[in-house]
Design a protein around this motif. Structure first.
Motif, PDB file in Angstrom:
ATOM      1  N   UNK A  30      -2.102   5.327 -18.441  1.00 48.63           N
ATOM      2  CA  UNK A  30      -3.200   4.506 -17.912  1.00 48.63           C
ATOM      3  C   UNK A  30      -2.662   3.251 -17.225  1.00 48.63           C
ATOM      4  N   UNK A  31      -1.568   2.692 -17.795  1.00 47.87           N
ATOM      5  CA  UNK A  31      -0.950   1.505 -17.178  1.00 47.87           C
ATOM      6  C   UNK A  31      -0.381   1.856 -15.811  1.00 47.87           C
ATOM      7  N   UNK A  32       0.268   3.037 -15.716  1.00 47.86           N
ATOM      8  CA  UNK A  32       0.820   3.472 -14.435  1.00 47.86           C
ATOM      9  C   UNK A  32      -0.294   3.636 -13.396  1.00 47.86           C
ATOM     10  N   UNK A  33      -1.398   4.256 -13.819  1.00 47.02           N
ATOM     11  CA  UNK A  33      -2.521   4.451 -12.891  1.00 47.02           C
ATOM     12  C   UNK A  33      -3.107   3.113 -12.454  1.00 47.02           C
ATOM     13  N   UNK A  34      -3.207   2.199 -13.430  1.00 44.87           N
ATOM     14  CA  UNK A  34      -3.754   0.887 -13.109  1.00 44.87           C
ATOM     15  C   UNK A  34      -2.903   0.142 -12.111  1.00 44.87           C
ATOM     16  N   UNK A  35      -1.586   0.221 -12.292  1.00 46.27           N
ATOM     17  CA  UNK A  35      -0.675  -0.454 -11.353  1.00 46.27           C
ATOM     18  C   UNK A  35      -0.755   0.190  -9.973  1.00 46.27           C
ATOM     19  N   UNK A  36      -0.868   1.533  -9.971  1.00 47.68           N
ATOM     20  CA  UNK A  36      -0.992   2.235  -8.696  1.00 47.68           C
ATOM     21  C   UNK A  36      -2.282   1.824  -7.972  1.00 47.68           C
ATOM     22  N   UNK A  37      -3.364   1.686  -8.728  1.00 49.93           N
ATOM     23  CA  UNK A  37      -4.643   1.252  -8.130  1.00 49.93           C
ATOM     24  C   UNK A  37      -4.539  -0.176  -7.618  1.00 49.93           C
TER      25      UNK A  37
ATOM     26  N   UNK B 275       0.831  -1.205   0.000  1.00 48.24           N
ATOM     27  CA  UNK B 275       0.000   0.000   0.000  1.00 48.24           C
ATOM     28  C   UNK B 275       0.866   1.256   0.000  1.00 48.24           C
ATOM     29  N   UNK B 276       1.939   1.232   0.765  1.00 47.48           N
ATOM     30  CA  UNK B 276       2.811   2.406   0.863  1.00 47.48           C
ATOM     31  C   UNK B 276       3.575   2.672  -0.432  1.00 47.48           C
ATOM     32  N   UNK B 277       3.718   1.639  -1.279  1.00 47.03           N
ATOM     33  CA  UNK B 277       4.377   1.841  -2.570  1.00 47.03           C
ATOM     34  C   UNK B 277       3.521   2.683  -3.515  1.00 47.03           C
ATOM     35  N   UNK B 278       2.205   2.667  -3.281  1.00 44.63           N
ATOM     36  CA  UNK B 278       1.298   3.421  -4.157  1.00 44.63           C
ATOM     37  C   UNK B 278       1.390   4.914  -3.869  1.00 44.63           C
ATOM     38  N   UNK B 279       1.194   5.702  -4.917  1.00 48.34           N
ATOM     39  CA  UNK B 279       1.163   7.151  -4.748  1.00 48.34           C
ATOM     40  C   UNK B 279      -0.258   7.572  -4.390  1.00 48.34           C
ATOM     41  N   UNK B 280      -0.475   8.279  -3.279  1.00 53.84           N
ATOM     42  CA  UNK B 280      -1.838   8.647  -2.888  1.00 53.84           C
ATOM     43  C   UNK B 280      -2.486   9.653  -3.834  1.00 53.84           C
ATOM     44  N   UNK B 281      -1.671  10.456  -4.530  1.00 53.92           N
ATOM     45  CA  UNK B 281      -2.200  11.501  -5.420  1.00 53.92           C
ATOM     46  C   UNK B 281      -1.609  11.335  -6.813  1.00 53.92           C
ATOM     47  N   UNK B 282      -1.779  10.167  -7.392  1.00 54.13           N
ATOM     48  CA  UNK B 282      -1.148   9.837  -8.661  1.00 54.13           C
ATOM     49  C   UNK B 282      -1.577  10.774  -9.790  1.00 54.13           C
ATOM     50  N   UNK B 283      -2.855  11.204  -9.789  1.00 48.04           N
ATOM     51  CA  UNK B 283      -3.342  12.087 -10.864  1.00 48.04           C
ATOM     52  C   UNK B 283      -2.629  13.434 -10.830  1.00 48.04           C
ATOM     53  N   UNK B 284      -2.471  13.997  -9.641  1.00 48.85           N
ATOM     54  CA  UNK B 284      -1.789  15.298  -9.519  1.00 48.85           C
ATOM     55  C   UNK B 284      -0.330  15.189  -9.919  1.00 48.85           C
ATOM     56  N   UNK B 285       0.309  14.096  -9.518  1.00 47.41           N
ATOM     57  CA  UNK B 285       1.720  13.904  -9.857  1.00 47.41           C
ATOM     58  C   UNK B 285       1.901  13.825 -11.366  1.00 47.41           C
TER      59      UNK B 285
ATOM     60  N   UNK C 204      -1.857  -1.628  -6.445  1.00 47.69           N
ATOM     61  CA  UNK C 204      -1.102  -1.593  -5.191  1.00 47.69           C
ATOM     62  C   UNK C 204      -2.016  -1.215  -4.030  1.00 47.69           C
ATOM     63  N   UNK C 205      -2.920  -0.252  -4.260  1.00 51.26           N
ATOM     64  CA  UNK C 205      -3.830   0.163  -3.200  1.00 51.26           C
ATOM     65  C   UNK C 205      -4.826  -0.933  -2.854  1.00 51.26           C
ATOM     66  N   UNK C 206      -5.382  -1.609  -3.908  1.00 50.62           N
ATOM     67  CA  UNK C 206      -6.379  -2.654  -3.672  1.00 50.62           C
ATOM     68  C   UNK C 206      -5.760  -3.856  -2.973  1.00 50.62           C
ATOM     69  N   UNK C 207      -4.571  -4.252  -3.428  1.00 49.95           N
ATOM     70  CA  UNK C 207      -3.925  -5.436  -2.875  1.00 49.95           C
ATOM     71  C   UNK C 207      -3.316  -5.140  -1.513  1.00 49.95           C
ATOM     72  N   UNK C 208      -2.858  -3.923  -1.351  1.00 47.80           N
ATOM     73  CA  UNK C 208      -2.236  -3.542  -0.092  1.00 47.80           C
ATOM     74  C   UNK C 208      -3.255  -3.287   1.003  1.00 47.80           C
ATOM     75  N   UNK C 209      -2.757  -2.835   2.127  1.00 47.48           N
ATOM     76  CA  UNK C 209      -3.601  -2.578   3.296  1.00 47.48           C
ATOM     77  C   UNK C 209      -3.179  -1.256   3.906  1.00 47.48           C
ATOM     78  N   UNK C 210      -4.134  -0.334   4.041  1.00 45.24           N
ATOM     79  CA  UNK C 210      -3.826   0.986   4.588  1.00 45.24           C
ATOM     80  C   UNK C 210      -3.327   0.858   6.024  1.00 45.24           C
ATOM     81  N   UNK C 211      -2.452   1.740   6.446  1.00 52.19           N
ATOM     82  CA  UNK C 211      -1.949   1.664   7.827  1.00 52.19           C
ATOM     83  C   UNK C 211      -3.076   1.844   8.836  1.00 52.19           C
ATOM     84  N   UNK C 212      -3.041   1.044   9.899  1.00 54.24           N
ATOM     85  CA  UNK C 212      -4.038   1.150  10.963  1.00 54.24           C
ATOM     86  C   UNK C 212      -3.578   2.239  11.923  1.00 54.24           C
ATOM     87  N   UNK C 213      -4.304   3.348  11.917  1.00 57.86           N
ATOM     88  CA  UNK C 213      -3.947   4.503  12.745  1.00 57.86           C
ATOM     89  C   UNK C 213      -4.625   4.386  14.101  1.00 57.86           C
TER      90      UNK C 213
END
Length: 829
Positions: free
Chosen positions: A100-107, A61-71, A109-118
């Motif tokens: 589109x491939x970059x965005x798909x890979x980023x998505x 999850x941390x490998x993914x960019x949270x704001x990929x569109x802005x970047x 990573x988010x789906x497969x990963x797990x957000x940090x438990x705060x």
């Protein structure tokens, strides 16, 4: 160390400032750490899941960019130099595809990963309340709970929950206050099965289950209007010195009208009438019924001509006219009607006729009389490069107007063999044709009344089947004919009984001359001996089948030729005996009984056991008939029926499976199996189809199917089998993430010959010392759960191989080169 440091830093990269990543929960109960699943499930917040101590999904999850569109907008679209450079290398369409491939890979990573438990302290407080309520509900009324947050400078936090239970409260006296004398009388008749008992620890769940039990028992004794809401409990703990005094309160029925509220005592209801609507649909329910039949007090209705014999329907309905209402009768009726496989969605409704009588209406919607089925399959195996199969079927319901189901199914398959017997054969040189006829009768089909032996609530059924298949260019080519007459019934929801009153199998080998082409290891051994004794030149081979048969006759002649030594003679004898056994036709006429006890409550239950037992006797009837008819035995001292020596043996099998749910999707599974088949009378060995084998995806996974044993023999036969089998298996299953699970396992077992015509000491079970030849395999595997089935991949390593000398059996081939790779569907046990 560098890797650990880097991953450690990366874990908190998505944790906001002044927030903390939850890394650990600890629950301490009475100064002892508690890791049980029951306690763990009470905690609202749990740390990110880890594999071998590493929170892999968090790092993904941390490998993914949270704001990929802005970047992408800033670094590519708003950067004229980069856009110019990229559009020179790529067309605009290719560039958009790359983005589109970059965005798909980023998505991904988010789906497969797990957000940090705060860390959320409000959820921590909720968890504390849960812990306290849990202990109060289990009898620790004075339980006190606290928590401690341990925060570090690197944005991490741990939570320590502390529980001091105090002494448990014990149930002391149990009294009752029941407003209706009738209800009190019925309650007392069931009190021996009460779930609340003196001297036991207080548990809220027992009171909930007792309320349900009382309601069920009273409704099964005629109290139609009784419900759980009429049962309550009075709990007294004041001044009792940690004791609980319980009062069981059962109130009368309260009837609320628009203007008044009336208290009425309960009455026992009787079912006055039972109406069965045999062709009900929602569209025709209000239309008049053309046909009405009265049978044994039941009223049967139909819009069209009655399709069923009345007895076939009334036997499936447990609600009888002029009997006391019992709620269980409706439950059993639903079960039996569904098992008829003739109706869809049966519906049973009660209507109060008076204040003490009921009318039961049973609505049945028939399924279509004819159902067509069709399946196709493409396969590949070790004997064929490609195979195609078609399986059409026709199901006819209510064929004899007794809710019977008749099914005709056929198999048609063709395949291309890898090793053709004849180079002139066409590409698709393997074919199989067959037909199967099956009749299911929803009762025990018998000239005698069996209701007292097997009551209808046990869902008795009879299955009669006949089948035949013809198979060519596979092995020896075969024709098979079989027929069976089978009874099945379930004394309880945990036990199923199965009785094969008779089962007949006839197997005819069509191409015996092909034996040494199929069993190449036997041929190679025979051919090598022929060369060693100079029967044929070293550069020649025995021809099949003429030369092989002539050499067998020569070597086994009396006296034995001088050039053949005792060891060679023993090998030739074994080859000849195996050839005779595997090429002879088989006639098996058997009777068997099987019992299965399965305590699983549902498909998701992982704390259960299954016990299976089966005993089979074959040939006794034919043997006694042969004696009565005065038939003569052949040269091998065997009776023959239709010119085939029938098999005679006794066979039994025991299979026990146990699962322990260790929590957190962690399951320990165990299986033990023992089987033995003893030939006698007309046989001195067991037919191949009834023998045991070892190895394979559901057995000892370090060996392929049929490759293990018998005993410590070094046989290289294509199909090793014997008449005694012992198997043990242990498997630890655990979750990796989501639907992907893993397992480590140890399998043990082997097969042996016993009390038959095999004389090889290494292949026979002679005493308990033979247990040293139990093979052990170990390994690991992955399982992916698709909900409706589990795909399984296992790797098995030969850990203890009895085919080696005793001093060299452990870990001799324990490597990936000699490992066995298994693919299977669902779990092995």
């Amino acid at each position: 160390m560098v890797l650990i440091h880097l991953t450690s830093c990366d874990a908190v990269k998505r944790v906001p400032q002044n927030e903390y990543l939850l890394t650990h929960n600890t629950v301490i109960i009475n100064d002892k750490k508690d890791n049980s699943e029951a306690i763990s499930n009470l905690i609202y917040q749990k740390p990110n899941r880890a594999i071998l101590g590493l929170p892999l999904r968090l790092h993904l999850y941390n490998l993914a960019r949270p704001n990929i569109d802005s970047i992408i907008q800033v670094k590519i679209y708003d950067n004229k130099d980069k856009m110019t450079w990229k559009t020179k290398l790529l067309s605009r369409k290719q560039l958009e595809k790359d983005i589109a491939t970059r965005k798909g890979f980023n998505s991904w990573l988010k789906r497969t990963g797990e957000a940090p438990v705060i860390l959320d302290e409000e959820k921590t407080k909720k968890s504390l309340i849960r812990l306290q309520n849990y202990h109060i509900n289990n009898g620790w009324f004075d339980a006190e709970t606290t928590y401690n947050l341990i925060k570090t400078d690197d944005k991490r936090a741990k939570i320590e929950y502390n529980v001091e239970t105090g002494p448990a409260f014990i149930i002391d006296s149990i009294s009752k206050k029941i407003e209706s004398p009738l209800v009190e009388l019925l309650y007392e008749a069931t009190q021996k099965d009460a779930l609340i008992k003196s001297a036991e620890q207080y548990r809220t769940v027992n009171f909930e289950q007792e309320r349900d039990r009382i309601s069920t028992e009273l409704r099964n004794r005629g109290l139609y209007r009784f419900g759980q809401e009429h049962v309550s409990f009075e709990i007294d703990t004041v001044g009792t010195n940690k004791k609980v005094n319980v009062g069981v309160l059962i109130s009368n029925r309260i009837v609320t009208n628009p203007d008044t509220t009336i208290v009425k005592p309960f009455k026992i209801f009787k079912v006055d009438k039972v109406n069965i609507y045999t062709d009900d649909t929602f569209a025709t329910r209000d239309l008049p019924y053309e046909n009405e039949i009265t049978y044994n007090g039941y009223q049967l209705y139909s819009h069209d001509k009655m399709r069923y014999r009345p007895k076939a329907i009334t036997d499936a309905v447990f609600i009888a006219p002029k009997t006391i209402f019992r709620d269980i009768d409706r439950t059993r009726s639903y079960r039996y009607l569904n098992e008829l496989r003739t109706f869809k969605y049966p519906e049973i409704k009660y209507i109060a006729e008076t204040d003490s009588t009921l009318i039961a209406n049973v609505y049945l919607t028939p399924l279509k009389k004819f159902s067509l089925g069709f399946s196709a399959e493409v396969s590949q195996s070790n004997i064929q490069s490609v195979g195609l199969a078609l399986n059409p079927s026709l199901q006819i319901r209510n064929i004899f107007k007794g809710a019977e189901t008749f099914e005709i199914s056929a198999i048609t398959s063709i395949g291309a063999s890898k090793d053709k017997n004849n180079i002139d054969d066409p590409f698709f040189d393997i074919n199989e044709f067959g037909i199967d006829l099956g009749l299911r009768i929803p009762r025990l089909f018998s000239p005698f009344n069996t209701d007292k032996i097997v009551p209808k609530y046990m869902s008795p059924s009879t299955r009669i089947s006949l089948s035949t298949t013809s198979q060519t260019n596979v092995g020896l080519d075969k024709q098979t004919f079989s027929g069976s007459f089978n009874y099945n019934w379930s004394p309880s929801n945990k036990i199923t009984n199965n009785l094969d009153l008779f089962n007949v199998q006839y197997v005819r080998n069509l191409n015996v001359e092909n034996y040494f082409r199929v069993y190449e290891s036997s041929y190679n051994s025979l051919n090598n001996i022929a060369k060693d004794v100079n029967y044929i030149p070293q550069d020649n081979d025995l021809g099949i089948p003429v030369d092989t048969d002539i050499f067998l006759d020569y070597a086994l002649a009396s006296p034995t030729p001088n050039e053949i030594n005792s060891a060679q003679l023993s090998t030739i004898n074994s080859i000849n005996e195996r050839k005779n056994r595997l090429t002879e036709n088989n006639l098996i006429f058997s009777t068997s009984f099987g019992l299965t006890r399965d305590v699983r409550t549902n498909l998701f239950d992982e704390d259960f056991s299954i016990f299976r037992f089966r005993v089979e006797f074959a040939g006794n009837l034919l043997s006694n008939t042969s004696k009565l008819l005065g038939l003569e035995k052949d040269e091998d001292n065997r009776y023959k029926i239709f010119n085939v020596a029938f098999s005679q043996y006794a066979k039994t099998e025991f299979d026990y499976i146990k699962h322990w749910d260790l929590g957190k999707k962690n399951v320990l599974a165990m299986r033990s199996y023992f089987g033995i088949a003893i030939p006698y009378g007309n046989s001195n060995n067991i037919p191949f189809s009834k023998s045991f084998f070892a190895g394979g995806a559901n057995d000892n996974r370090a060996w392929t199917a049929y490759s293990l044993g018998p005993g410590s023999s070094e046989t290289r036969n294509e199909f090793n089998e014997a008449n005694l089998k012992l198997a043990l298996g242990m498997e630890q299953r655990f979750n990796l993430f989501e639907d992907l699970n893993a397992a480590i396992f140890v399998d043990a077992g082997n097969i042996w010959n016993v009390l038959d015509d095999v004389e090889d000491e290494r292949a026979t079970f002679t005493s308990l010392k033979s247990l040293k030849d139990i093979a052990v395999g170990s390994g690991f595997g992955l399982r992916y759960d698709f909900s409706f089935f589990v795909f399984r991949f296992d790797i098995g390593f030969k850990t203890y191989d009895p085919s080696y000398q005793e001093a060299n059996r452990w870990f001799n081939d324990y490597n990936f080169r000699n490992a066995v790779y298994n693919i299977g569907i669902n779990y092995p046990f």
